[in-house]
Design an enzyme around this catalytic site. Structure first.
Site, mmCIF file in Angstrom:
data_model
loop_
_atom_site.group_PDB
_atom_site.id
_atom_site.type_symbol
_atom_site.label_atom_id
_atom_site.label_comp_id
_atom_site.label_asym_id
_atom_site.label_seq_id
_atom_site.Cartn_x
_atom_site.Cartn_y
_atom_site.Cartn_z
ATOM 1 N N CYS A 102 0.900 -1.153 0.000
ATOM 2 C CA CYS A 102 0.000 0.000 0.000
ATOM 3 C C CYS A 102 0.931 1.193 0.000
ATOM 4 O O CYS A 102 1.572 1.489 1.004
ATOM 5 C CB CYS A 102 -0.909 0.044 1.228
ATOM 6 S SG CYS A 102 -1.855 1.581 1.263
ATOM 7 N N CYS A 105 -0.453 4.143 2.591
ATOM 8 C CA CYS A 105 -0.448 4.002 4.057
ATOM 9 C C CYS A 105 -0.206 2.553 4.460
ATOM 10 O O CYS A 105 0.916 2.074 4.360
ATOM 11 C CB CYS A 105 -1.726 4.553 4.650
ATOM 12 S SG CYS A 105 -3.240 4.085 3.775
ATOM 13 N N SER A 106 -1.252 1.838 4.877
ATOM 14 C CA SER A 106 -1.020 0.490 5.399
ATOM 15 C C SER A 106 -2.175 -0.445 5.076
ATOM 16 O O SER A 106 -2.419 -1.394 5.813
ATOM 17 C CB SER A 106 -0.824 0.557 6.905
ATOM 18 O OG SER A 106 -1.972 1.145 7.495
ATOM 19 N N CYS A 107 -2.925 -0.185 3.990
ATOM 20 C CA CYS A 107 -4.052 -1.045 3.631
ATOM 21 C C CYS A 107 -3.540 -2.470 3.422
ATOM 22 O O CYS A 107 -2.518 -2.676 2.762
ATOM 23 C CB CYS A 107 -4.740 -0.524 2.377
ATOM 24 S SG CYS A 107 -5.393 1.133 2.629
HETATM 25 FE FE FE Z 1 -3.325 2.113 2.924
#
Ligand code: FE
Length: 196
Positions: A102, A105-107
Site C-alpha cells: 500500500c 499508508c497500510s491497507c
Molecule cells: Fe493504505
C-alpha cells in the site's frame, strides 16, 4: 504540580483517533464496549485464516476458480466475513510473481492476515516495492529468476490483495491442514514462497 516525567502529548494521529472515537460514542453511534470488542476481534485474527483459504484453493479447483473471480464471496463461503471490501486474489505462476503493497499508508487484508507487520507500513517498503521490487524481494531472501515477471499491486481503502502462492512440489498426498501450515503471512503478501 504536574508530573512532567509521565506526560506524553498525543501525536497528531492519536489526537485525531481519540477525538473521532469520543465523538462517535458521545453521539450514540457506537458504544465503548462495541469498540473494545471490535479491536479485540481484529487483534485476534492471525494469518492462519489466509492460509486456510490458500490451502483450500490448492486442493479444490472449483474453489480456486471462485476465489480468483471474486475473493470476497469465496471467503464468505468459508465463513470468513470480508466487510465492505473487495478482496482480489492474485495467483503466482511459474512465469509471474505477485507482490502486495500500500504505497499510501497500510491497507492490508487484515480480515485474513491480522495486523500488518511494521515493515509493511514503513516508508522504505512502500516506496521501493513499486520502484525496485526485485531488489526488495532479494532483501527478503527471495531471489527470482530474471524471466519471472513481477506484478506489484497497490492496495486501497476499499480494495485489498492476497497472493495465492504456488503449491509446493511433492505435496500431492498432503492433507489440507498440513498444506495450510506451510503457508506463511509473507507468502500471502508475496515477499516469500512456501518452503517445505
Ligand atoms: Fe493504505
Amino acid at each position: 504540580m504536574k508530573d512532567q516525567g509521565s506526560y506524553q502529548p498525543y501525536s497528531y494521529f492519536q489526537l485525531m483517533e481519540v477525538s473521532l472515537r469520543e465523538l462517535l460514542v458521545e453521539k450514540g453511534i457506537v458504544t465503548e464496549a462495541q469498540l473494545a470488542a471490535t479491536v479485540e476481534e481484529v487483534r485476534n485474527i492471525t494469518p492462519e485464516r489466509g492460509a486456510r483459504v490458500v490451502a483450500k484453493a490448492w486442493v479444490n479447483t472449483e474453489f480456486r476458480k471462485k476465489l480468483l473471480q471474486d475473493g470476497t464471496r469465496a471467503c464468505e463461503e468459508l465463513g470468513l466475513e470480508i466487510p465492505a471490501l473487495k478482496l482480489v486474489v492474485v495467483e503466482n505462476t511459474p512465469t509471474e510473481h505477485n507482490l502486495v503493497v500500500c504505497t499510501l499508508c497500510s491497507c492490508y487484508p487484515r480480515m485474513l492476515l491480522g495486523m500488518p507487520p511494521e515493515w509493511y507500513k514503513s516508508r522504505n517498503y512502500r516506496s521501493r516495492a513499486v520502484r525496485e521490487p526485485r531488489a526488495v524481494l532479494s532483501e527478503f531472501g527471495l531471489e527470482l529468476a530474471q524471466e519471472i515477471k513481477i506484478r506489484v499491486h497497490d492496495s486501497t481503502a476499499d480494495m485489498r490483495y492476497l497472493v495465492l502462492p504456488m503449491r509446493p512440489a511433492d505435496t500431492e498426498d498432503w492433507s489440507e491442514e498440513r498444506l495450510a501450515a506451510s503457508v506463511t503471512r509473507d507468502c500471502m503478501i508475496g515477499v516469500a514462497v512456501p518452503r517445505i
